[in-house]
Design a protein around this motif. Sequence first.
Motif, PDB file in Angstrom:
ATOM      1  N   ARG A  69      -0.094  16.250  -9.993  1.00  0.00           N
ATOM      2  CA  ARG A  69      -0.190  14.569 -10.565  1.00  0.00           C
ATOM      3  C   ARG A  69       0.771  13.817 -10.176  1.00  0.00           C
ATOM      4  NH1 ARG A  69      -2.735  15.564 -14.531  1.00  0.00           N
ATOM      5  NH2 ARG A  69      -1.011  15.602 -16.567  1.00  0.00           N
ATOM      6  N   ALA A  70       1.912  13.704 -10.372  1.00  0.00           N
ATOM      7  CA  ALA A  70       3.291  13.038 -10.250  1.00  0.00           C
ATOM      8  C   ALA A  70       2.743  13.413  -7.738  1.00  0.00           C
ATOM      9  CB  ALA A  70       4.378  12.982 -10.703  1.00  0.00           C
ATOM     10  N   ALA A  71       3.235  14.482  -7.598  1.00  0.00           N
ATOM     11  CA  ALA A  71       3.448  14.643  -6.164  1.00  0.00           C
ATOM     12  C   ALA A  71       1.925  13.845  -5.358  1.00  0.00           C
ATOM     13  CB  ALA A  71       3.483  16.269  -6.139  1.00  0.00           C
ATOM     14  N   ALA A  72       0.755  14.204  -6.292  1.00  0.00           N
ATOM     15  CA  ALA A  72      -0.345  13.423  -5.549  1.00  0.00           C
ATOM     16  C   ALA A  72      -0.264  12.008  -6.094  1.00  0.00           C
ATOM     17  CB  ALA A  72      -1.343  14.041  -6.215  1.00  0.00           C
ATOM     18  N   GLU A  73      -0.128  11.331  -7.323  1.00  0.00           N
ATOM     19  CA  GLU A  73       0.395   9.855  -6.898  1.00  0.00           C
ATOM     20  C   GLU A  73       0.903   8.815  -5.900  1.00  0.00           C
ATOM     21  OE1 GLU A  73       0.803   9.657 -11.013  1.00  0.00           O
ATOM     22  OE2 GLU A  73      -1.201  10.047 -11.544  1.00  0.00           O
ATOM     23  N   ASP A  74       2.503  10.234  -5.740  1.00  0.00           N
ATOM     24  CA  ASP A  74       3.006   9.105  -5.075  1.00  0.00           C
ATOM     25  C   ASP A  74       2.015   9.517  -3.926  1.00  0.00           C
ATOM     26  OD1 ASP A  74       5.283   9.779  -7.359  1.00  0.00           O
ATOM     27  OD2 ASP A  74       6.121  10.713  -6.646  1.00  0.00           O
ATOM     28  N   VAL A  75       1.824  10.147  -2.907  1.00  0.00           N
ATOM     29  CA  VAL A  75       1.143  10.398  -1.784  1.00  0.00           C
ATOM     30  C   VAL A  75       0.427   8.878  -1.666  1.00  0.00           C
ATOM     31  CG1 VAL A  75      -0.247  11.722  -0.107  1.00  0.00           C
ATOM     32  CG2 VAL A  75       1.432  12.789  -1.385  1.00  0.00           C
ATOM     33  N   LEU A  76      -0.160   8.749  -2.289  1.00  0.00           N
ATOM     34  CA  LEU A  76      -1.222   7.737  -3.022  1.00  0.00           C
ATOM     35  C   LEU A  76      -0.482   6.731  -2.780  1.00  0.00           C
ATOM     36  CD1 LEU A  76      -3.891   9.174  -5.152  1.00  0.00           C
ATOM     37  CD2 LEU A  76      -3.952   8.984  -2.815  1.00  0.00           C
ATOM     38  N   LEU A  77       0.895   6.272  -3.298  1.00  0.00           N
ATOM     39  CA  LEU A  77       1.102   5.194  -3.475  1.00  0.00           C
ATOM     40  C   LEU A  77       1.775   4.649  -2.186  1.00  0.00           C
ATOM     41  CD1 LEU A  77       2.671   3.030  -5.234  1.00  0.00           C
ATOM     42  CD2 LEU A  77       4.563   4.390  -5.883  1.00  0.00           C
ATOM     43  N   VAL A  78       2.733   6.076  -1.172  1.00  0.00           N
ATOM     44  CA  VAL A  78       3.443   5.979  -0.152  1.00  0.00           C
ATOM     45  C   VAL A  78       1.978   4.968   0.469  1.00  0.00           C
ATOM     46  CG1 VAL A  78       4.584   7.076   1.920  1.00  0.00           C
ATOM     47  CG2 VAL A  78       5.311   7.184  -0.610  1.00  0.00           C
ATOM     48  N   VAL A  79       1.159   5.827   0.348  1.00  0.00           N
ATOM     49  CA  VAL A  79       0.356   4.929   1.968  1.00  0.00           C
ATOM     50  C   VAL A  79      -0.109   3.962   1.206  1.00  0.00           C
ATOM     51  CG1 VAL A  79      -2.444   5.575   1.857  1.00  0.00           C
ATOM     52  CG2 VAL A  79      -1.563   7.834   2.055  1.00  0.00           C
ATOM     53  N   SER A  80      -0.725   3.511   0.173  1.00  0.00           N
ATOM     54  CA  SER A  80      -1.162   2.635   0.353  1.00  0.00           C
ATOM     55  C   SER A  80       0.656   1.332   0.831  1.00  0.00           C
ATOM     56  CB  SER A  80      -0.741   1.813  -1.723  1.00  0.00           C
ATOM     57  OG  SER A  80      -2.096   2.426  -1.869  1.00  0.00           O
ATOM     58  N   GLU A  81       1.738   1.758   0.167  1.00  0.00           N
ATOM     59  CA  GLU A  81       2.507   1.118   0.733  1.00  0.00           C
ATOM     60  C   GLU A  81       2.905   0.655   2.307  1.00  0.00           C
ATOM     61  OE1 GLU A  81       4.398  -1.120  -1.093  1.00  0.00           O
ATOM     62  OE2 GLU A  81       3.915  -0.191  -2.842  1.00  0.00           O
ATOM     63  N   LEU A  82       2.283   1.967   3.077  1.00  0.00           N
ATOM     64  CA  LEU A  82       2.863   1.742   4.675  1.00  0.00           C
ATOM     65  C   LEU A  82       1.772   1.320   5.034  1.00  0.00           C
ATOM     66  CD1 LEU A  82       3.757   5.872   5.639  1.00  0.00           C
ATOM     67  CD2 LEU A  82       5.003   3.256   5.008  1.00  0.00           C
ATOM     68  N   VAL A  83       0.315   0.971   4.597  1.00  0.00           N
ATOM     69  CA  VAL A  83      -1.058   0.876   5.222  1.00  0.00           C
ATOM     70  C   VAL A  83      -0.651  -0.624   4.697  1.00  0.00           C
ATOM     71  CG1 VAL A  83      -3.198   0.569   5.179  1.00  0.00           C
ATOM     72  CG2 VAL A  83      -2.448   2.849   5.467  1.00  0.00           C
ATOM     73  N   THR A  84      -0.620  -1.374   3.353  1.00  0.00           N
ATOM     74  CA  THR A  84      -0.174  -2.642   3.615  1.00  0.00           C
ATOM     75  C   THR A  84       1.000  -3.325   4.300  1.00  0.00           C
ATOM     76  OG1 THR A  84      -0.677  -2.628   0.870  1.00  0.00           O
ATOM     77  CG2 THR A  84       0.945  -3.954   1.773  1.00  0.00           C
ATOM     78  N   ASN A  85       1.790  -2.627   4.399  1.00  0.00           N
ATOM     79  CA  ASN A  85       2.998  -3.032   5.263  1.00  0.00           C
ATOM     80  C   ASN A  85       2.736  -3.415   6.705  1.00  0.00           C
ATOM     81  OD1 ASN A  85       5.097  -3.323   3.316  1.00  0.00           O
ATOM     82  ND2 ASN A  85       6.192  -1.242   4.374  1.00  0.00           N
ATOM     83  N   ALA A  86       1.650  -2.631   7.528  1.00  0.00           N
ATOM     84  CA  ALA A  86       0.940  -2.138   8.744  1.00  0.00           C
ATOM     85  C   ALA A  86       0.179  -4.293   8.686  1.00  0.00           C
ATOM     86  CB  ALA A  86       0.346  -1.495   8.835  1.00  0.00           C
ATOM     87  N   CYS A  87      -0.528  -3.925   7.155  1.00  0.00           N
ATOM     88  CA  CYS A  87      -1.405  -4.986   7.570  1.00  0.00           C
ATOM     89  C   CYS A  87      -0.506  -6.147   7.390  1.00  0.00           C
ATOM     90  CB  CYS A  87      -2.270  -5.054   6.076  1.00  0.00           C
ATOM     91  SG  CYS A  87      -3.444  -3.636   6.006  1.00  0.00           S
ATOM     92  N   LEU A  88       0.851  -6.766   6.673  1.00  0.00           N
ATOM     93  CA  LEU A  88       0.725  -7.770   6.302  1.00  0.00           C
ATOM     94  C   LEU A  88       2.145  -7.809   6.887  1.00  0.00           C
ATOM     95  CD1 LEU A  88       1.901  -7.036   2.308  1.00  0.00           C
ATOM     96  CD2 LEU A  88       0.156  -8.731   3.608  1.00  0.00           C
ATOM     97  N   HIS A  89       2.430  -6.980   8.119  1.00  0.00           N
ATOM     98  CA  HIS A  89       3.469  -7.520   8.953  1.00  0.00           C
ATOM     99  C   HIS A  89       3.371  -7.028  10.484  1.00  0.00           C
ATOM    100  CE1 HIS A  89       5.583  -8.826   4.964  1.00  0.00           C
ATOM    101  NE2 HIS A  89       5.600  -7.492   5.116  1.00  0.00           N
ATOM    102  N   ALA A  90       2.435  -5.942  10.518  1.00  0.00           N
ATOM    103  CA  ALA A  90       2.346  -5.946  12.264  1.00  0.00           C
ATOM    104  C   ALA A  90       0.378  -5.529  12.539  1.00  0.00           C
ATOM    105  CB  ALA A  90       2.094  -4.242  12.563  1.00  0.00           C
ATOM    106  N   ASN A  91      -0.619  -7.254  12.610  1.00  0.00           N
ATOM    107  CA  ASN A  91      -1.473  -7.182  13.054  1.00  0.00           C
ATOM    108  C   ASN A  91      -2.360  -6.304  11.769  1.00  0.00           C
ATOM    109  OD1 ASN A  91      -0.540  -9.722  13.672  1.00  0.00           O
ATOM    110  ND2 ASN A  91       0.165  -9.097  15.356  1.00  0.00           N
ATOM    111  N   GLY A  92      -2.202  -5.871  11.444  1.00  0.00           N
ATOM    112  CA  GLY A  92      -3.118  -4.279  10.386  1.00  0.00           C
ATOM    113  C   GLY A  92      -2.708  -3.035  11.664  1.00  0.00           C
ATOM    114  N   PRO A  93      -2.967  -2.034  10.664  1.00  0.00           N
ATOM    115  CA  PRO A  93      -2.988  -0.586  11.163  1.00  0.00           C
ATOM    116  C   PRO A  93      -3.878  -0.045  12.173  1.00  0.00           C
ATOM    117  CG  PRO A  93      -4.042  -0.301   8.897  1.00  0.00           C
ATOM    118  CD  PRO A  93      -3.374  -1.753   9.170  1.00  0.00           C
ATOM    119  N   ASP A  94      -3.462   1.261  13.231  1.00  0.00           N
ATOM    120  CA  ASP A  94      -5.234   1.230  14.046  1.00  0.00           C
ATOM    121  C   ASP A  94      -4.802   2.359  13.495  1.00  0.00           C
ATOM    122  OD1 ASP A  94      -4.101  -0.862  15.505  1.00  0.00           O
ATOM    123  OD2 ASP A  94      -3.322   0.373  17.443  1.00  0.00           O
TER     124      ASP A  94
END
Length: 164
Positions: A69-94
Amino acid sequence: MSTTRPYPQPGDRGPEAGGAASAGPPRPSGQVRRLHLVGVSGAVPRSRDFTRQALYDWGWLPAASADHRAAAEDVLLVVSELVTNACLHANGPDELRVAFAGKVLRLEVVDLGSGTPTPRQPHRAGRPGGHGMFIVERLCLDWGVVRNEGGNGKTVWAELAAPA
């Protein structure tokens, strides 16, 4: 660890076609899922749902133990962080790519931004904002940035260990 390269180098993590660097970041061979995010509203929750479904399909969920469960939650958190960064700092993810091979799950977020993500130094836990790449760095086996071949944009990738 973070690496920034204009293109993949021989010897980087992941397979290389014919022994030479291929276009784009190296990827593990195995199952790859892609989610196009150009112009999509709600990119972060959509990316989490997409990744969660892949984790179900690949047997990470439902979690058999607290470690799984912790491994899956880590994956989902990292996805959230990477996509959020693209939204905030790179005009959105492609595009979001989720790849699973053996013991490694690789996340890739493609954007057209020119900046390079880096963890804030020094990291101050009580300071609002700026924790995304610190979280990625702490949870992942490795992560890095590969510039698109034409020089416009990049792929930010992160690799996490599969649950034991």
